[in-house]
Write a protein that holds these residues in place. Structure first.
Motif, PDB file in Angstrom:
ATOM      1  N   ASN A  98      94.764 -44.296  13.491  1.00 13.49           N
ATOM      2  CA  ASN A  98      95.187 -44.337  14.532  1.00 13.49           C
ATOM      3  C   ASN A  98      95.648 -43.047  14.819  1.00 13.49           C
ATOM      4  O   ASN A  98      97.379 -42.469  14.280  1.00 13.49           O
ATOM      5  N   GLU A  99      95.059 -41.692  15.433  1.00  8.24           N
ATOM      6  CA  GLU A  99      95.709 -40.222  15.543  1.00  8.24           C
ATOM      7  C   GLU A  99      96.031 -39.388  14.315  1.00  8.24           C
ATOM      8  O   GLU A  99      96.539 -38.999  14.404  1.00  8.24           O
ATOM      9  N   LYS A 100      95.858 -39.852  12.660  1.00  4.82           N
ATOM     10  CA  LYS A 100      95.582 -39.132  11.944  1.00  4.82           C
ATOM     11  C   LYS A 100      94.647 -38.101  11.053  1.00  4.82           C
ATOM     12  O   LYS A 100      93.728 -38.803  11.777  1.00  4.82           O
ATOM     13  N   VAL A 101      95.175 -37.500  11.206  1.00  7.23           N
ATOM     14  CA  VAL A 101      94.131 -36.295  10.996  1.00  7.23           C
ATOM     15  C   VAL A 101      94.413 -35.847   8.995  1.00  7.23           C
ATOM     16  O   VAL A 101      94.744 -35.731   8.414  1.00  7.23           O
ATOM     17  N   ALA A 102      92.928 -35.838   9.133  1.00 10.98           N
ATOM     18  CA  ALA A 102      92.929 -36.037   7.258  1.00 10.98           C
ATOM     19  C   ALA A 102      92.073 -34.921   7.273  1.00 10.98           C
ATOM     20  O   ALA A 102      90.471 -34.312   7.901  1.00 10.98           O
ATOM     21  N   ILE A 103      91.822 -34.373   5.805  1.00 11.94           N
ATOM     22  CA  ILE A 103      91.332 -33.054   5.025  1.00 11.94           C
ATOM     23  C   ILE A 103      90.253 -34.063   4.242  1.00 11.94           C
ATOM     24  O   ILE A 103      91.212 -34.468   2.986  1.00 11.94           O
ATOM     25  N   VAL A 104      89.433 -33.750   4.026  1.00 13.96           N
ATOM     26  CA  VAL A 104      88.299 -34.595   3.220  1.00 13.96           C
ATOM     27  C   VAL A 104      87.523 -33.691   2.384  1.00 13.96           C
ATOM     28  O   VAL A 104      85.799 -33.350   3.115  1.00 13.96           O
ATOM     29  N   THR A 105      87.434 -33.280   1.035  1.00 10.09           N
ATOM     30  CA  THR A 105      86.924 -31.936   0.210  1.00 10.09           C
ATOM     31  C   THR A 105      85.944 -33.260  -0.328  1.00 10.09           C
ATOM     32  O   THR A 105      85.448 -34.016  -0.857  1.00 10.09           O
ATOM     33  N   VAL A 130      89.067 -36.446  11.318  1.00  7.77           N
ATOM     34  CA  VAL A 130      88.744 -35.709  10.070  1.00  7.77           C
ATOM     35  C   VAL A 130      88.085 -33.739  10.272  1.00  7.77           C
ATOM     36  O   VAL A 130      87.213 -33.626  10.583  1.00  7.77           O
ATOM     37  N   VAL A 131      88.077 -33.398   8.730  1.00  4.59           N
ATOM     38  CA  VAL A 131      88.306 -32.141   9.237  1.00  4.59           C
ATOM     39  C   VAL A 131      87.279 -32.408   7.386  1.00  4.59           C
ATOM     40  O   VAL A 131      88.032 -33.196   6.330  1.00  4.59           O
ATOM     41  N   LEU A 132      86.020 -32.616   7.282  1.00 10.45           N
ATOM     42  CA  LEU A 132      85.440 -32.758   6.124  1.00 10.45           C
ATOM     43  C   LEU A 132      84.990 -31.239   5.563  1.00 10.45           C
ATOM     44  O   LEU A 132      84.126 -30.059   6.157  1.00 10.45           O
ATOM     45  N   LEU A 133      84.794 -31.098   3.817  1.00 13.03           N
ATOM     46  CA  LEU A 133      85.284 -30.043   3.716  1.00 13.03           C
ATOM     47  C   LEU A 133      83.696 -30.046   2.436  1.00 13.03           C
ATOM     48  O   LEU A 133      83.087 -31.096   1.716  1.00 13.03           O
ATOM     49  N   GLY A 134      82.865 -29.649   2.531  1.00 12.36           N
ATOM     50  CA  GLY A 134      81.782 -29.145   1.817  1.00 12.36           C
ATOM     51  C   GLY A 134      81.285 -27.598   1.404  1.00 12.36           C
ATOM     52  O   GLY A 134      82.176 -27.013   1.262  1.00 12.36           O
ATOM     53  N   SER A 135      80.218 -27.507  -0.070  1.00 12.82           N
ATOM     54  CA  SER A 135      80.100 -26.283  -0.486  1.00 12.82           C
ATOM     55  C   SER A 135      79.076 -25.252   0.284  1.00 12.82           C
ATOM     56  O   SER A 135      78.941 -24.017  -0.246  1.00 12.82           O
ATOM     57  N   ARG A 136      77.850 -25.837   1.607  1.00  6.24           N
ATOM     58  CA  ARG A 136      77.553 -25.151   2.443  1.00  6.24           C
ATOM     59  C   ARG A 136      77.806 -25.476   3.599  1.00  6.24           C
ATOM     60  O   ARG A 136      77.901 -26.555   4.300  1.00  6.24           O
ATOM     61  N   LYS A 137      77.204 -24.545   3.786  1.00  2.80           N
ATOM     62  CA  LYS A 137      76.979 -24.663   5.710  1.00  2.80           C
ATOM     63  C   LYS A 137      76.105 -25.795   6.363  1.00  2.80           C
ATOM     64  O   LYS A 137      76.420 -26.374   6.677  1.00  2.80           O
ATOM     65  N   GLU A 138      74.847 -25.157   5.478  1.00  5.28           N
ATOM     66  CA  GLU A 138      73.562 -25.788   5.879  1.00  5.28           C
ATOM     67  C   GLU A 138      74.400 -27.766   5.331  1.00  5.28           C
ATOM     68  O   GLU A 138      74.207 -28.573   6.553  1.00  5.28           O
TER      69      GLU A 138
END
Ligand code: NAD
Length: 246
Positions: free
Chosen positions: A3-10, A31-39
Protein backbone atom coordinates in the motif's frame (compact mmCIF):
# COMPACT_ATOMS: atom_id res chain seq x y z
CA UNK A 1 1.09 -5.73 0.94
CA UNK A 2 2.51 -2.70 -0.90
CA UNK A 3 0.00 0.00 0.00
CA UNK A 4 1.22 3.47 -1.06
CA UNK A 5 4.64 2.13 -2.14
CA UNK A 6 6.06 3.49 -5.40
CA UNK A 7 7.81 0.96 -7.64
CA UNK A 8 9.84 1.24 -10.85
CA UNK A 9 9.96 -1.98 -12.89
CA UNK A 10 12.27 -2.37 -15.90
CA UNK A 11 11.13 -4.71 -18.68
CA UNK A 12 7.58 -4.24 -17.41
CA UNK A 13 5.79 -4.48 -20.74
CA UNK A 14 5.44 -8.25 -21.05
CA UNK A 15 6.29 -11.61 -19.53
CA UNK A 16 7.59 -11.73 -15.97
CA UNK A 17 7.96 -7.94 -15.66
CA UNK A 18 4.37 -7.29 -16.74
CA UNK A 19 3.11 -9.77 -14.14
CA UNK A 20 5.27 -8.13 -11.44
CA UNK A 21 3.68 -4.79 -12.36
CA UNK A 22 0.17 -6.29 -12.22
CA UNK A 23 0.71 -8.06 -8.87
CA UNK A 24 2.27 -4.92 -7.35
CA UNK A 25 -0.74 -2.85 -8.53
CA UNK A 26 -3.17 -5.43 -7.15
CA UNK A 27 -1.39 -5.03 -3.81
CA UNK A 28 -1.76 -1.26 -3.62
CA UNK A 29 1.49 -0.03 -5.17
CA UNK A 30 1.84 2.85 -7.63
CA UNK A 31 3.92 1.54 -10.50
CA UNK A 32 6.13 3.04 -13.20
CA UNK A 33 6.87 0.46 -15.87
CA UNK A 34 9.80 0.82 -18.26
CA UNK A 35 10.00 -0.79 -21.69
CA UNK A 36 12.12 -0.52 -24.79
CA UNK A 37 9.54 1.05 -27.17
CA UNK A 38 6.68 3.57 -26.91
CA UNK A 39 4.27 1.16 -28.57
CA UNK A 40 4.88 -1.73 -26.14
CA UNK A 41 4.72 0.66 -23.15
CA UNK A 42 1.40 2.13 -24.38
CA UNK A 43 -0.05 -1.36 -24.98
CA UNK A 44 0.92 -2.54 -21.50
CA UNK A 45 -0.54 0.59 -19.89
CA UNK A 46 -3.85 0.27 -21.73
CA UNK A 47 -4.15 -3.46 -20.93
CA UNK A 48 -3.73 -2.69 -17.21
CA UNK A 49 -6.12 0.28 -17.31
CA UNK A 50 -8.77 -1.92 -18.96
CA UNK A 51 -8.26 -4.43 -16.15
CA UNK A 52 -8.70 -1.77 -13.45
CA UNK A 53 -9.16 1.90 -14.25
CA UNK A 54 -8.11 2.96 -10.75
CA UNK A 55 -4.58 1.55 -11.06
CA UNK A 56 -1.98 4.30 -10.55
CA UNK A 57 0.35 3.42 -13.40
CA UNK A 58 2.59 5.21 -15.86
CA UNK A 59 5.30 4.19 -18.30
CA UNK A 60 8.47 5.38 -20.01
CA UNK A 61 10.94 3.93 -22.52
CA UNK A 62 14.38 5.30 -21.56
CA UNK A 63 17.71 3.78 -22.53
CA UNK A 64 18.41 1.83 -19.32
CA UNK A 65 22.19 2.24 -19.62
CA UNK A 66 22.10 6.00 -20.18
CA UNK A 67 22.64 7.69 -16.80
CA UNK A 68 21.21 11.04 -17.92
CA UNK A 69 17.99 9.50 -19.23
CA UNK A 70 17.62 7.31 -16.13
CA UNK A 71 18.22 10.25 -13.77
CA UNK A 72 15.41 12.09 -15.56
CA UNK A 73 13.06 9.14 -15.03
CA UNK A 74 13.85 8.84 -11.31
CA UNK A 75 13.58 12.60 -10.80
CA UNK A 76 10.19 12.81 -12.51
CA UNK A 77 8.86 9.84 -10.50
CA UNK A 78 10.09 11.47 -7.28
CA UNK A 79 8.49 14.79 -8.27
CA UNK A 80 5.21 13.06 -9.07
CA UNK A 81 4.91 10.81 -6.02
CA UNK A 82 7.30 12.29 -3.43
CA UNK A 83 9.16 9.03 -2.83
CA UNK A 84 10.47 5.90 -4.57
CA UNK A 85 10.39 2.66 -2.58
CA UNK A 86 11.13 -0.25 -4.92
CA UNK A 87 13.34 -0.75 -7.98
CA UNK A 88 12.93 -4.00 -9.92
CA UNK A 89 15.76 -4.61 -12.41
CA UNK A 90 13.97 -7.16 -14.57
CA UNK A 91 14.68 -6.33 -18.24
CA UNK A 92 16.85 -8.97 -19.85
CA UNK A 93 17.58 -10.94 -23.00
CA UNK A 94 18.72 -14.54 -23.29
CA UNK A 95 20.83 -16.46 -25.78
CA UNK A 96 21.38 -20.00 -27.02
CA UNK A 97 24.26 -19.16 -29.41
CA UNK A 98 27.18 -21.63 -29.37
CA UNK A 99 30.54 -20.14 -28.38
CA UNK A 100 31.97 -20.50 -31.91
CA UNK A 101 29.20 -18.29 -33.33
CA UNK A 102 29.03 -15.81 -30.45
CA UNK A 103 29.82 -12.35 -31.81
CA UNK A 104 31.21 -9.37 -29.94
CA UNK A 105 28.00 -7.55 -30.85
CA UNK A 106 25.85 -10.16 -29.07
CA UNK A 107 28.25 -10.13 -26.11
CA UNK A 108 27.80 -6.34 -25.79
CA UNK A 109 24.02 -6.52 -26.21
CA UNK A 110 23.61 -9.07 -23.42
CA UNK A 111 26.09 -7.45 -21.11
CA UNK A 112 24.61 -3.96 -21.62
CA UNK A 113 21.03 -4.97 -20.86
CA UNK A 114 21.54 -7.76 -18.33
CA UNK A 115 24.44 -6.27 -16.34
CA UNK A 116 25.07 -2.59 -17.11
CA UNK A 117 21.41 -1.60 -16.80
CA UNK A 118 21.26 -3.21 -13.33
CA UNK A 119 24.36 -1.24 -12.35
CA UNK A 120 23.15 2.10 -13.76
CA UNK A 121 19.60 1.87 -12.40
CA UNK A 122 20.76 0.68 -8.95
CA UNK A 123 23.37 3.45 -8.77
CA UNK A 124 20.76 6.11 -9.48
CA UNK A 125 18.11 4.49 -7.28
CA UNK A 126 20.33 4.25 -4.19
CA UNK A 127 19.93 7.86 -3.00
CA UNK A 128 16.13 7.77 -3.43
CA UNK A 129 15.88 4.39 -1.70
CA UNK A 130 18.05 5.59 1.18
CA UNK A 131 15.38 8.21 1.91
CA UNK A 132 12.53 5.69 1.78
CA UNK A 133 14.46 2.71 3.29
CA UNK A 134 13.55 0.92 0.10
CA UNK A 135 14.31 -2.23 -1.82
CA UNK A 136 16.23 -3.26 -4.95
CA UNK A 137 15.12 -6.53 -6.55
CA UNK A 138 16.88 -8.16 -9.49
CA UNK A 139 15.72 -10.87 -11.88
CA UNK A 140 18.42 -13.49 -11.97
CA UNK A 141 17.91 -17.01 -13.35
CA UNK A 142 18.39 -20.62 -12.32
CA UNK A 143 21.18 -20.70 -14.92
CA UNK A 144 23.11 -18.41 -12.55
CA UNK A 145 23.27 -21.40 -10.23
CA UNK A 146 23.84 -24.25 -12.71
CA UNK A 147 25.22 -22.68 -15.93
CA UNK A 148 23.79 -23.42 -19.37
CA UNK A 149 24.95 -25.60 -22.30
CA UNK A 150 24.96 -22.74 -24.85
CA UNK A 151 24.61 -18.96 -24.99
CA UNK A 152 27.45 -18.58 -22.50
CA UNK A 153 27.05 -14.85 -21.88
CA UNK A 154 23.44 -15.27 -20.70
CA UNK A 155 24.30 -17.39 -17.64
CA UNK A 156 27.47 -15.33 -17.18
CA UNK A 157 25.37 -12.15 -17.05
CA UNK A 158 23.13 -13.69 -14.40
CA UNK A 159 26.17 -14.74 -12.32
CA UNK A 160 27.05 -11.03 -12.48
CA UNK A 161 23.52 -10.09 -11.36
CA UNK A 162 23.98 -12.35 -8.32
CA UNK A 163 27.32 -10.67 -7.61
CA UNK A 164 25.76 -7.22 -7.83
CA UNK A 165 22.90 -8.38 -5.58
CA UNK A 166 25.11 -9.78 -2.84
CA UNK A 167 27.64 -6.93 -2.98
CA UNK A 168 25.06 -4.12 -2.97
CA UNK A 169 23.19 -5.90 -0.17
CA UNK A 170 26.36 -5.55 1.91
CA UNK A 171 27.17 -2.00 0.75
CA UNK A 172 23.67 -0.56 1.14
CA UNK A 173 22.52 -2.37 4.31
CA UNK A 174 23.80 0.47 6.50
CA UNK A 175 21.60 2.87 4.50
CA UNK A 176 18.53 0.73 5.23
CA UNK A 177 18.23 -0.58 1.67
CA UNK A 178 17.57 -4.30 1.11
CA UNK A 179 18.84 -5.95 -2.11
CA UNK A 180 17.62 -9.38 -3.22
CA UNK A 181 17.18 -11.39 -6.42
CA UNK A 182 14.73 -13.97 -7.69
CA UNK A 183 16.14 -16.79 -9.82
CA UNK A 184 13.30 -18.09 -12.00
CA UNK A 185 13.36 -21.54 -13.55
CA UNK A 186 11.70 -22.09 -16.94
CA UNK A 187 8.82 -19.65 -17.17
CA UNK A 188 6.20 -19.44 -19.90
CA UNK A 189 7.08 -16.12 -21.62
CA UNK A 190 8.15 -14.92 -25.09
CA UNK A 191 11.79 -15.41 -24.04
CA UNK A 192 11.29 -19.16 -23.61
CA UNK A 193 9.09 -19.45 -26.73
CA UNK A 194 12.07 -18.13 -28.75
CA UNK A 195 14.45 -20.87 -27.53
CA UNK A 196 14.85 -24.14 -29.51
CA UNK A 197 12.44 -26.95 -28.46
CA UNK A 198 15.30 -29.44 -28.14
CA UNK A 199 16.83 -27.18 -25.49
CA UNK A 200 13.63 -26.53 -23.48
CA UNK A 201 11.69 -29.83 -23.57
CA UNK A 202 14.22 -32.00 -21.69
CA UNK A 203 14.52 -29.24 -19.08
CA UNK A 204 10.75 -29.15 -18.53
CA UNK A 205 10.67 -32.97 -18.23
CA UNK A 206 13.26 -32.74 -15.44
CA UNK A 207 11.29 -30.32 -13.22
CA UNK A 208 10.33 -32.15 -9.98
CA UNK A 209 7.06 -30.18 -9.60
CA UNK A 210 6.16 -31.46 -13.09
CA UNK A 211 5.27 -28.22 -14.87
CA UNK A 212 6.69 -25.09 -16.44
CA UNK A 213 6.46 -21.98 -14.22
CA UNK A 214 4.08 -19.07 -14.77
CA UNK A 215 4.91 -15.36 -14.59
CA UNK A 216 2.59 -15.25 -11.55
CA UNK A 217 4.75 -17.83 -9.72
CA UNK A 218 7.64 -15.40 -10.10
CA UNK A 219 5.71 -12.18 -9.45
CA UNK A 220 4.50 -13.56 -6.10
CA UNK A 221 8.10 -14.08 -4.99
CA UNK A 222 8.88 -10.48 -5.97
CA UNK A 223 5.82 -9.31 -4.03
CA UNK A 224 7.03 -11.04 -0.87
CA UNK A 225 10.60 -9.71 -1.18
CA UNK A 226 9.35 -6.17 -1.94
CA UNK A 227 7.03 -6.15 1.07
CA UNK A 228 7.74 -5.51 4.74
CA UNK A 229 7.18 -9.26 5.29
CA UNK A 230 10.77 -9.63 4.05
CA UNK A 231 12.14 -6.83 6.25
CA UNK A 232 15.01 -8.99 7.61
CA UNK A 233 15.99 -10.55 4.28
CA UNK A 234 18.83 -9.13 2.20
CA UNK A 235 21.51 -10.52 -0.14
CA UNK A 236 19.38 -13.55 -1.05
CA UNK A 237 19.11 -15.20 -4.49
CA UNK A 238 15.73 -16.94 -4.20
CA UNK A 239 15.26 -19.86 -6.63
CA UNK A 240 11.67 -20.14 -7.88
CA UNK A 241 11.98 -23.07 -10.25
CA UNK A 242 9.83 -26.00 -9.13
CA UNK A 243 12.99 -27.84 -8.30
CA UNK A 244 14.25 -29.84 -5.36
CA UNK A 245 17.85 -29.35 -6.49
CA UNK A 246 18.37 -26.29 -4.34
P1 NAD B 1 10.41 -11.21 -22.19
O1 NAD B 1 11.25 -11.30 -23.43
O2 NAD B 1 9.01 -11.71 -22.22
O3 NAD B 1 10.40 -9.71 -21.63
C1 NAD B 1 11.60 -8.97 -21.59
C2 NAD B 1 11.34 -7.58 -21.11
O4 NAD B 1 12.57 -6.86 -21.22
C3 NAD B 1 10.32 -6.84 -21.95
O5 NAD B 1 9.49 -6.05 -21.11
C4 NAD B 1 11.16 -5.90 -22.82
O6 NAD B 1 10.55 -4.65 -23.08
C5 NAD B 1 12.38 -5.68 -21.96
N1 NAD B 1 13.52 -5.40 -22.81
C6 NAD B 1 14.06 -6.20 -23.76
N2 NAD B 1 15.06 -5.55 -24.38
C7 NAD B 1 15.15 -4.32 -23.81
C8 NAD B 1 15.99 -3.19 -23.99
N3 NAD B 1 16.96 -3.18 -24.90
N4 NAD B 1 15.77 -2.09 -23.22
C9 NAD B 1 14.81 -2.09 -22.29
N5 NAD B 1 14.00 -3.12 -22.05
C10 NAD B 1 14.16 -4.22 -22.80
O7 NAD B 1 11.27 -11.96 -21.11
P2 NAD B 1 10.90 -12.61 -19.67
O8 NAD B 1 10.94 -14.07 -19.84
O9 NAD B 1 9.72 -11.96 -19.07
O10 NAD B 1 12.24 -12.20 -18.90
C11 NAD B 1 12.28 -11.21 -17.90
C12 NAD B 1 13.49 -11.45 -17.03
O11 NAD B 1 13.41 -12.76 -16.49
C13 NAD B 1 14.83 -11.41 -17.78
O12 NAD B 1 15.79 -10.76 -16.99
C14 NAD B 1 15.18 -12.86 -17.95
O13 NAD B 1 16.56 -13.06 -18.08
C15 NAD B 1 14.62 -13.45 -16.68
N6 NAD B 1 14.35 -14.89 -16.72
C16 NAD B 1 13.39 -15.41 -17.53
C17 NAD B 1 13.18 -16.79 -17.51
C18 NAD B 1 12.14 -17.44 -18.36
O14 NAD B 1 12.09 -18.68 -18.36
N7 NAD B 1 11.29 -16.71 -19.06
C19 NAD B 1 13.94 -17.60 -16.68
C20 NAD B 1 14.91 -17.03 -15.88
C21 NAD B 1 15.10 -15.66 -15.89
Amino acid sequence: MLNEKVAIVTGGTRGIGFEIVRVFLQNGAKVVLLGSRKESVDNALSELKIENDSYDIRGYYPNLINETEMKDVFESVKNEYGHIDILVNNAGISSSTKIADFTEEEYDKISDLNIKSVFVCSKIAASYLEESKGVILNTSSMVSLYGQKSGVMYPASKFAVNGITKSLALELASKGIRVNAVAPGIIETDMVKKLPKEMIEPLIRSIPLGRIGTPKDIANAFLFLASDMASYITGVILPVDGSAKN
